[in-house]
Design an enzyme around this catalytic site. Structure first.
Site, PDB file in Angstrom:
ATOM      1  N   ILE A  42      83.077  39.968 -17.051  1.00  0.00           N
ATOM      2  CA  ILE A  42      82.212  40.770 -17.922  1.00  0.00           C
ATOM      3  C   ILE A  42      81.067  41.278 -17.055  1.00  0.00           C
ATOM      4  O   ILE A  42      80.314  40.471 -16.497  1.00  0.00           O
ATOM      5  CB  ILE A  42      81.641  39.903 -19.070  1.00  0.00           C
ATOM      6  CG1 ILE A  42      82.755  39.228 -19.857  1.00  0.00           C
ATOM      7  CG2 ILE A  42      80.675  40.712 -19.937  1.00  0.00           C
ATOM      8  CD1 ILE A  42      83.188  39.878 -21.106  1.00  0.00           C
ATOM      9  N   TYR A  43      80.951  42.568 -16.882  1.00  0.00           N
ATOM     10  CA  TYR A  43      79.842  43.157 -16.127  1.00  0.00           C
ATOM     11  C   TYR A  43      79.279  44.292 -16.964  1.00  0.00           C
ATOM     12  O   TYR A  43      80.034  45.174 -17.397  1.00  0.00           O
ATOM     13  CB  TYR A  43      80.311  43.732 -14.783  1.00  0.00           C
ATOM     14  CG  TYR A  43      81.307  42.855 -14.022  1.00  0.00           C
ATOM     15  CD1 TYR A  43      80.950  41.590 -13.561  1.00  0.00           C
ATOM     16  CD2 TYR A  43      82.592  43.311 -13.760  1.00  0.00           C
ATOM     17  CE1 TYR A  43      81.868  40.810 -12.862  1.00  0.00           C
ATOM     18  CE2 TYR A  43      83.511  42.549 -13.059  1.00  0.00           C
ATOM     19  CZ  TYR A  43      83.138  41.288 -12.613  1.00  0.00           C
ATOM     20  OH  TYR A  43      84.049  40.526 -11.932  1.00  0.00           O
ATOM     21  N   ARG A  44      77.987  44.298 -17.176  1.00  0.00           N
ATOM     22  CA  ARG A  44      77.405  45.332 -18.042  1.00  0.00           C
ATOM     23  C   ARG A  44      77.588  46.721 -17.440  1.00  0.00           C
ATOM     24  O   ARG A  44      77.654  46.876 -16.205  1.00  0.00           O
ATOM     25  CB  ARG A  44      75.923  45.044 -18.283  1.00  0.00           C
ATOM     26  CG  ARG A  44      75.065  45.320 -17.072  1.00  0.00           C
ATOM     27  CD  ARG A  44      73.579  45.233 -17.408  1.00  0.00           C
ATOM     28  NE  ARG A  44      72.790  45.588 -16.264  1.00  0.00           N
ATOM     29  CZ  ARG A  44      71.888  44.789 -15.677  1.00  0.00           C
ATOM     30  NH1 ARG A  44      71.678  43.572 -16.147  1.00  0.00           N
ATOM     31  NH2 ARG A  44      71.208  45.220 -14.640  1.00  0.00           N
TER      32      ARG A  44
ATOM     33  N   ASP B 167      67.380  41.553 -19.510  1.00  0.00           N
ATOM     34  CA  ASP B 167      68.464  40.615 -19.227  1.00  0.00           C
ATOM     35  C   ASP B 167      68.187  39.204 -19.733  1.00  0.00           C
ATOM     36  O   ASP B 167      67.123  38.924 -20.268  1.00  0.00           O
ATOM     37  CB  ASP B 167      68.759  40.615 -17.715  1.00  0.00           C
ATOM     38  CG  ASP B 167      70.259  40.522 -17.473  1.00  0.00           C
ATOM     39  OD1 ASP B 167      70.921  39.722 -18.147  1.00  0.00           O
ATOM     40  OD2 ASP B 167      70.766  41.246 -16.608  1.00  0.00           O
TER      41      ASP B 167
ATOM     42  N   GLU C  68      92.034  35.275 -14.527  1.00  0.00           N
ATOM     43  CA  GLU C  68      91.382  34.967 -15.806  1.00  0.00           C
ATOM     44  C   GLU C  68      92.385  34.997 -16.953  1.00  0.00           C
ATOM     45  O   GLU C  68      92.261  34.248 -17.914  1.00  0.00           O
ATOM     46  CB  GLU C  68      90.260  35.975 -16.087  1.00  0.00           C
ATOM     47  CG  GLU C  68      88.940  35.684 -15.380  1.00  0.00           C
ATOM     48  CD  GLU C  68      88.940  36.011 -13.899  1.00  0.00           C
ATOM     49  OE1 GLU C  68      89.904  36.645 -13.424  1.00  0.00           O
ATOM     50  OE2 GLU C  68      87.980  35.613 -13.201  1.00  0.00           O
TER      51      GLU C  68
ATOM     52  N   GLY D 237      84.019  38.910  -8.660  1.00  0.00           N
ATOM     53  CA  GLY D 237      85.375  39.356  -8.360  1.00  0.00           C
ATOM     54  C   GLY D 237      85.539  40.860  -8.234  1.00  0.00           C
ATOM     55  O   GLY D 237      86.114  41.353  -7.256  1.00  0.00           O
TER      56      GLY D 237
ATOM     57  N   TRP E 150      78.510  44.891 -11.284  1.00  0.00           N
ATOM     58  CA  TRP E 150      79.105  43.634 -10.821  1.00  0.00           C
ATOM     59  C   TRP E 150      78.272  43.162  -9.631  1.00  0.00           C
ATOM     60  O   TRP E 150      78.005  43.908  -8.708  1.00  0.00           O
ATOM     61  CB  TRP E 150      80.580  43.789 -10.486  1.00  0.00           C
ATOM     62  CG  TRP E 150      81.024  44.995  -9.734  1.00  0.00           C
ATOM     63  CD1 TRP E 150      80.388  45.628  -8.698  1.00  0.00           C
ATOM     64  CD2 TRP E 150      82.240  45.737  -9.953  1.00  0.00           C
ATOM     65  NE1 TRP E 150      81.119  46.697  -8.256  1.00  0.00           N
ATOM     66  CE2 TRP E 150      82.264  46.781  -9.015  1.00  0.00           C
ATOM     67  CE3 TRP E 150      83.317  45.580 -10.840  1.00  0.00           C
ATOM     68  CZ2 TRP E 150      83.320  47.689  -8.934  1.00  0.00           C
ATOM     69  CZ3 TRP E 150      84.350  46.481 -10.759  1.00  0.00           C
ATOM     70  CH2 TRP E 150      84.348  47.529  -9.822  1.00  0.00           C
TER      71      TRP E 150
ATOM     72  N   ASN F 257      91.644  40.288 -11.161  1.00  0.00           N
ATOM     73  CA  ASN F 257      90.395  39.672 -11.593  1.00  0.00           C
ATOM     74  C   ASN F 257      89.905  40.328 -12.876  1.00  0.00           C
ATOM     75  O   ASN F 257      90.118  41.514 -13.089  1.00  0.00           O
ATOM     76  CB  ASN F 257      89.311  39.810 -10.529  1.00  0.00           C
ATOM     77  CG  ASN F 257      88.111  38.930 -10.856  1.00  0.00           C
ATOM     78  OD1 ASN F 257      88.204  37.704 -10.756  1.00  0.00           O
ATOM     79  ND2 ASN F 257      87.017  39.522 -11.309  1.00  0.00           N
TER      80      ASN F 257
HETATM   81  C1  LIG Z   1      77.073  39.035 -22.063  1.00  0.00           C
HETATM   82  C2  LIG Z   1      77.308  38.830 -20.599  1.00  0.00           C
HETATM   83  C3  LIG Z   1      76.936  39.811 -19.678  1.00  0.00           C
HETATM   84  C4  LIG Z   1      77.161  39.659 -18.320  1.00  0.00           C
HETATM   85  N1  LIG Z   1      76.769  40.644 -17.462  1.00  0.00           N
HETATM   86  C5  LIG Z   1      77.040  40.531 -16.137  1.00  0.00           C
HETATM   87  C6  LIG Z   1      76.699  41.581 -15.241  1.00  0.00           C
HETATM   88  O1  LIG Z   1      76.160  42.620 -15.635  1.00  0.00           O
HETATM   89  N2  LIG Z   1      76.996  41.419 -13.917  1.00  0.00           N
HETATM   90  C7  LIG Z   1      77.605  40.286 -13.447  1.00  0.00           C
HETATM   91  O2  LIG Z   1      77.875  40.211 -12.248  1.00  0.00           O
HETATM   92  N3  LIG Z   1      77.917  39.252 -14.265  1.00  0.00           N
HETATM   93  C8  LIG Z   1      77.650  39.361 -15.605  1.00  0.00           C
HETATM   94  N4  LIG Z   1      77.991  38.339 -16.455  1.00  0.00           N
HETATM   95  C9  LIG Z   1      78.543  37.083 -15.907  1.00  0.00           C
HETATM   96  C10 LIG Z   1      79.982  37.203 -15.450  1.00  0.00           C
HETATM   97  O3  LIG Z   1      80.806  37.692 -16.479  1.00  0.00           O
HETATM   98  C11 LIG Z   1      80.491  35.851 -14.967  1.00  0.00           C
HETATM   99  O4  LIG Z   1      79.731  35.466 -13.847  1.00  0.00           O
HETATM  100  C12 LIG Z   1      81.978  35.816 -14.623  1.00  0.00           C
HETATM  101  O5  LIG Z   1      82.360  34.520 -14.260  1.00  0.00           O
HETATM  102  C13 LIG Z   1      82.313  36.754 -13.501  1.00  0.00           C
HETATM  103  O6  LIG Z   1      83.680  36.652 -13.206  1.00  0.00           O
HETATM  104  P1  LIG Z   1      84.229  36.874 -11.733  1.00  0.00           P
HETATM  105  O7  LIG Z   1      83.842  35.685 -10.927  1.00  0.00           O
HETATM  106  O8  LIG Z   1      85.693  37.014 -11.927  1.00  0.00           O
HETATM  107  O9  LIG Z   1      83.594  38.105 -11.227  1.00  0.00           O
HETATM  108  C14 LIG Z   1      77.773  38.483 -17.836  1.00  0.00           C
HETATM  109  C15 LIG Z   1      78.143  37.495 -18.753  1.00  0.00           C
HETATM  110  C16 LIG Z   1      77.933  37.660 -20.105  1.00  0.00           C
HETATM  111  C17 LIG Z   1      78.344  36.578 -21.058  1.00  0.00           C
HETATM  112 MN   LIG Z   2      87.306  35.875 -11.224  1.00  0.00          MN
END
Ligand SMILES: Cc1cc2nc3c(=O)[nH]c(=O)nc-3n(C[C@H](O)[C@H](O)[C@H](O)COP(=O)(O)O)c2cc1C
Ligand SMILES: [Mn+2]
Length: 469
Positions: free
Chosen positions: A161-163, A270, A222, A181, A176, A158
């Site tokens: 993007i998680y800060r 945020d 991804e 994921g 996350w 997986n």
């Molecule tokens: C700039 C930016 C920051 C993000 N920050 C977070 C975050 O801190 N935590 C989070 O869970 N998702 C965050 N997201 C959204 C996830 O990247 C998005 O939901 C993604 O589909 C998650 O993938 P996953 O389903 O594989 O976990 C962010 C997206 C962007 C564009």
């Molecule tokens: Mn995913």
């Protein structure tokens, strides 16, 4: 083909979509102010910013990489993933099965070994120009890291993007959300009483970054998705014991999350326009940091609903839409207005064929992947332009009897970022049926016609009007 971030920046510069900032800029708040100034309109004129002189650091910073919808649709225009998926189901799709099959050949990533000699090893995060984005943020945050994990159960990959809040040079938060994921992999590691190795790419080719944001079902890679989107297979770096990252990565962090360890994360300004409420989050322990030659540090500024995240969200919804419509045949269109900060507001169009179909369509959205974070959903007849808030307000005002047409559903998952519910990530939703009601739905009066003039009159007046000009 755009193979890495340097290539992408060059491409943006050639298209006149890059602003180089040569003045010295403070990574604390000034990068935010510049980026906001360049992107608040959300229009196609929004530009990417390259800060060449960041106070206290040698590395340049790039923000607003995905400044506008048109930038993204040009980049991804070649392969319509949503169409490929929908063509598997429907005859009506414009894309041929042969074309789809060709695109699918790029599904499987290629892997090459990580070679230390190709990189400069850095002393933790100390020389990365990580911005502090908003005044009351708890510190500096990595805002655009591609976080890669592997399931300890079935080793599926997986990336999201998680800060990451910088606690010190070798430790960060890992924000996350529970349903994402990386977090699911961390729960699996917790159950197995194991640590979870994590690789993080800061700055990579644009297809890898956007694919990490794409709301793909858990278990779908991804980097397989980005291969199709790019039109060529992803090339990934493999390093013993660590999940793969794109070979195009500017900076790579290798480390681990010990699922039993947590630390308060936030506040962080945020994309809701509010500071997030500080809460415990996982901790990322950094073991090794590598940078390729002349690295550029990629960051994102969110905070108000019209920053680049609005362009990304709009683009991804349009990109995935054919697939959403293919599996939800009651829905003819779907729109998330940027004012609704991603999923707090969702409008769908339904061409009702049987009683209750609008509600059925809304239920399907509320159960679909990340669209299930939707807090308020409303369904409209096809004559309503769901992208026009005035048209939407008119239908809500004239087609809804609240007691009959609004349902409040409690005890459901919500977006972690929604601070309005009493508990984190758990609250309620509202579903509004703003379609005209039929006899089959128990409406016993005669639903009135909407007002309009006959075409013949309109044409006649048009001709007379032209003569007045
Ligand atoms: C700039 C930016 C920051 C993000 N920050 C977070 C975050 O801190 N935590 C989070 O869970 N998702 C965050 N997201 C959204 C996830 O990247 C998005 O939901 C993604 O589909 C998650 O993938 P996953 O389903 O594989 O976990 C962010 C997206 C962007 C564009
Ligand atoms: Mn995913």
């Amino acid at each position: 083909m755009i193979k890495d971030l340097h290539d992408y920046i060059r491409h943006l510069s050639e298209k006149g979509m890059l602003l180089r900032v040569d003045a010295e800029v403070d990574p604390e708040l000034e990068i935010t102010a510049f980026t906001e100034r360049a992107s608040r309109t959300g229009s196609d004129e929004s530009k990417t910013l390259l800060f060449n002189k960041v106070k206290g650091y040698d590395m340049p910073v790039v923000t607003n990489l995905f400044a506008s919808y048109s930038m993204l649709s040009t980049l991804f225009g070649e392969t319509q993933i949503g169409e490929i998926i929908s063509s598997a189901f429907s005859k009506a799709s414009g894309i041929s099965l042969i074309k789809s099959a060709k695109a699918l050949m790029n599904l499987k990533p290629k892997t090459v070994p990580f070679k230390k000699s190709r990189y400069e090893e850095l002393d933790g995060l100390s020389c990365l120009p990580v911005p502090k984005v908003w005044p009351n943020d708890a510190g500096r945050f990595l805002t655009l890291p591609v976080v890669s994990t592997q399931s300890p159960v079935d080793s599926s990959a997986n990336a999201g993007i998680y800060r990451m809040q910088v606690f010190d040079s070798f430790t960060t938060g890992m924000h996350w959300q529970a349903q994402k994921g990386g977090s699911i992999h961390a729960s699996e590691a917790a159950a197995a009483k194991k640590r979870l190795n994590v690789s993080v790419a800061i700055g990579a080719d644009p297809y890898s970054i956007i694919s990490a944001v794409a709301p793909l079902p858990q278990g779908i890679s991804e980097f397989a998705f980005s291969g199709i989107a790019r039109g060529s297979r992803s090339i990934l770096l493999s390093k013993d014991g660590y999940p793969p990252v794109p070979e195009s990565s500017e900076i790579i962090l290798y480390g681990y999350v010990d699922p039993s360890e947590s630390r308060i994360e936030g506040p962080f300004g945020d994309h809701t326009g509010y500071y997030s409420i500080p809460e415990p989050a996982n901790v990322f322990n950094i073991e090794e940091v590598y940078a390729r030659k002349d690295p550029v540090y990629a960051s994102s500024v969110v905070g108000h609903p019209w920053n680049e995240d609005a362009a990304i969200s709009r683009f991804l919804l349009e990109y995935m839409k054919p697939a959403i419509l293919a599996v939800n045949d009651s829905i003819t269109d779907i729109y998330l207005p940027p004012e609704g900060v991603f999923t707090n507001l969702c409008f769908i169009s339904v061409k009702k064929r049987f009683p209750g179909e609008a509600k059925r369509a809304m239920f399907s959205v509320l159960g679909l992947g990340q669209l299930s974070f939707t807090k308020m959903i409303a369904a409209f007849d096809p004559d309503i332009d769901i992208r026009d808030l005035r048209s939407v307000a008119w239908a809500l005002s004239t087609r809804v009897d609240p007691e009959r047409d609004m349902q409040i559903i409690g005890g459901v998952p919500t977006d972690t970022l929604d601070h309005t519910s009493n508990l984190s990530a758990y609250g309620s939703k509202v579903m509004i049926d703003a379609t005209k009601k039929t006899r089959g739905e128990g409406y016993s009066r005669e639903w009135p016609d909407t007002i309009s003039l006959p075409a013949s009159i309109l044409e006649a007046v048009e001709r007379k009007w032209k003569k007045m000009e």
